[in-house]
Each structure stands twice: as C-alpha cells, then as structure tokens.
Scaffold this active site. Structure first.
Site, PDB file in Angstrom:
ATOM      1  N   CYS A   1       0.854  -1.395   0.189  1.00 55.84           N
ATOM      2  CA  CYS A   1      -0.440  -0.045  -0.024  1.00 55.84           C
ATOM      3  C   CYS A   1       0.735   1.384  -0.363  1.00 55.84           C
ATOM      4  O   CYS A   1       2.522   1.306   0.415  1.00 55.84           O
ATOM      5  CB  CYS A   1      -0.659   0.088   1.018  1.00 55.84           C
ATOM      6  SG  CYS A   1      -1.966   1.558   1.084  1.00 55.84           S
TER       7      CYS A   1
ATOM      8  N   ASP B   1       0.432   3.731   1.712  1.00 60.88           N
ATOM      9  CA  ASP B   1       0.205   3.919   2.813  1.00 60.88           C
ATOM     10  C   ASP B   1       1.960   4.493   3.604  1.00 60.88           C
ATOM     11  O   ASP B   1       2.866   3.881   3.516  1.00 60.88           O
ATOM     12  CB  ASP B   1      -0.545   3.410   4.550  1.00 60.88           C
ATOM     13  CG  ASP B   1      -0.733   4.585   5.302  1.00 60.88           C
ATOM     14  OD1 ASP B   1       0.322   4.473   6.460  1.00 60.88           O
ATOM     15  OD2 ASP B   1      -1.868   4.011   5.722  1.00 60.88           O
TER      16      ASP B   1
ATOM     17  N   ARG C   1       3.013   4.265   6.559  1.00 58.09           N
ATOM     18  CA  ARG C   1       3.303   4.328   7.768  1.00 58.09           C
ATOM     19  C   ARG C   1       4.073   2.997   7.333  1.00 58.09           C
ATOM     20  O   ARG C   1       4.655   1.993   8.453  1.00 58.09           O
ATOM     21  CB  ARG C   1       2.479   4.304   8.730  1.00 58.09           C
ATOM     22  CG  ARG C   1       2.035   4.930   9.405  1.00 58.09           C
ATOM     23  CD  ARG C   1       0.464   5.505   9.292  1.00 58.09           C
ATOM     24  NE  ARG C   1      -0.482   4.977   8.949  1.00 58.09           N
ATOM     25  CZ  ARG C   1      -1.840   4.671   9.194  1.00 58.09           C
ATOM     26  NH1 ARG C   1      -1.925   5.101  10.108  1.00 58.09           N
ATOM     27  NH2 ARG C   1      -2.678   4.433   8.430  1.00 58.09           N
TER      28      ARG C   1
ATOM     29  N   HIS D   1      -2.273  -4.334   4.808  1.00 61.55           N
ATOM     30  CA  HIS D   1      -1.430  -3.568   6.582  1.00 61.55           C
ATOM     31  C   HIS D   1      -2.738  -3.151   7.461  1.00 61.55           C
ATOM     32  O   HIS D   1      -4.271  -3.187   6.659  1.00 61.55           O
ATOM     33  CB  HIS D   1      -1.018  -2.450   6.097  1.00 61.55           C
ATOM     34  CG  HIS D   1      -1.663  -0.963   5.704  1.00 61.55           C
ATOM     35  ND1 HIS D   1      -1.911  -0.019   6.521  1.00 61.55           N
ATOM     36  CD2 HIS D   1      -1.500  -1.025   4.587  1.00 61.55           C
ATOM     37  CE1 HIS D   1      -2.230   0.837   6.175  1.00 61.55           C
ATOM     38  NE2 HIS D   1      -2.405   0.228   4.987  1.00 61.55           N
TER      39      HIS D   1
ATOM     40  N   CYS E   1      -5.837  -0.235   7.236  1.00 62.82           N
ATOM     41  CA  CYS E   1      -5.318   0.792   5.588  1.00 62.82           C
ATOM     42  C   CYS E   1      -6.975   1.551   4.995  1.00 62.82           C
ATOM     43  O   CYS E   1      -7.804   1.186   5.909  1.00 62.82           O
ATOM     44  CB  CYS E   1      -5.517  -0.455   4.607  1.00 62.82           C
ATOM     45  SG  CYS E   1      -5.226   0.340   2.763  1.00 62.82           S
TER      46      CYS E   1
HETATM   47 CO    CO Z   1      -3.562   1.518   3.199  1.00 60.83          CO
END
Ligand code: CO
Length: 220
Positions: A42, A44, A46, A98, A101
């Site tokens: 992803c 993302d 993090r 994750h 998400c």
């Molecule tokens: Co995500």
C-alpha cells in the site's frame, strides 16, 4: 508551508553516512541492482518496504498503490511485475496489506474518498464476493482487518493468474508468491494464507488460504 530544505539536509547527511560506512556504496549500486524480492504494498506512508524488512537500497523492488491491488489491466503494476520476474529474476513476490488501511476502511464504512472510489471498487467487489465471511464480524475495525486479509489473498491469486507468473512457472523459473499483512500497532509482518510456488495449482492454494482464514485465530 514547510520547505524542502530540511529534506536536502537529511539527504546530504544520509549520503555522507553511506559513503563513510562503505566508500564505493553508490558506485556499486549505480552499476547494478539484484533484488531477490518484489514488494507489492500500500502507498500508506507508515508502511515503508525497506525499513520493515531491514533491507538496504538494491535489495527489494517495490510497487505501491492504494490498498495494494493487482488489477489485471493495470499496466503500471503489470510492468513492474514483468520487469521483476523476467529481467531481475526475483525469487519472491510479496503482496503486503496492512491493518488500519484507509482504503479498506473507506470500503467497510461505505465512505466516499472521491475519484479513488473507482479504484477501491476492486476492494468493494472482494467485500461482496466474501459477504458471508464478513457479515458475522460486527465491528467496523475488525471487519476492516478481515477484509485486509481477504484482499491480500485475492491479490496473491491475481498475481498467480497473470500471464507473467504462469509463463515463468511454465518455463521452470523458481518463484514464490506470498501474502502478508503488516500491523501498524506492533510493526510486525504476518503471513496470510499459503504461499504459491507453481508446483501446486494456484486454485488449490487459494482455497487453502481461505480455509486458513476461516479457522479460529491462534495466538502467536
Ligand atoms: Co493502506
């Protein structure tokens, strides 16, 4: 609005640190990359692939998009996959979802995020396909976690169904496809479902993955 100046300062410090620890660090990397892993994860912020795996630049080839999707007509993802498999000859393809998400949560909460709703429609399709598996989970967060896992299993199947993987296995190339989920709360990766290595049909492994998800979770 913040400027990029601090980033350039960070970059100069990082570059100097790399050269201090290994004089020809960048010369070596500039000449070739030989990653053994492809990470499909992803976007993302993090979930940074290299840091999580403890790998250096040059060791993992990366493709990231919203909700770590492998869509059959997405030339971006397919091109990365083809380059990784046929040119770099990676040994492992990892689809990494994750928990927590945002894309998955938007689907479970039926919340619009604009244009990306069309991209996340693929996740919605998965939610509908596995409606029975999701309907017995009452809480939105838990349903989101279950959908993260189901999404990874479906994306592993999508990787296996590409002409790229099918041809690679037909040629006898050794390559495994794995499903993983990363926990934002503890920084740990967990396997989701079973890995596929081409010796078993992906459909068998897909069914086994779903069955493993249906079993009560054991504490590890
Ligand atoms: Co995500």
């Amino acid at each position: 609005m913040c400027s990029l100046n601090s980033l350039f300062a960070n970059n100069r410090a990082w570059s100097a640190q790399c050269v201090a620890s290994e004089a020809d660090y960048f010369t070596r990397l500039a000449h070739q990359q030989a990653p053994r892993f492809l990470w499909i994860g992803c976007s993302d912020s993090r979930v940074p692939a290299n840091e999580i795996l403890g790998l250096q630049p040059g060791e993992v080839f990366v493709h990231r998009n919203l909700a770590n999707l492998v869509v059959h007509s997405d030339l971006n993802c397919l091109s990365v996959l083809q380059y990784a498999v046929e040119t770099l000859k990676v040994e492992h393809v990892m689809v990494v979802g994750h928990y927590g998400c945002g894309g998955i949560q938007a689907v479970t909460e039926r919340r619009s995020v604009g244009l990306a709703d069309n991209w996340l429609r693929h996740v919605e399709d998965i939610a509908q396909k596995h409606d029975e598996r999701l309907s017995d989970v009452c809480h939105d967060t838990e349903r989101g976690a279950r959908l993260c896992e189901l999404n990874v299993i479906e994306q592993v199947a999508n990787v296996c169904r590409t002409t790229i993987l099918r041809r690679a296995w037909y040629r006898g190339q050794r390559i495994e496809v794995h499903g993983l989920v990363y926990g934002l709360a503890d920084g740990l990766l967990r396997r989701v479902g079973v890995s596929v290595n081409g010796t078993n049909t992906w459909t068998e492994r897909y069914q086994a993955s779903l069955q493993s998800l249906d079993l009560p979770k054991s504490e590890d």
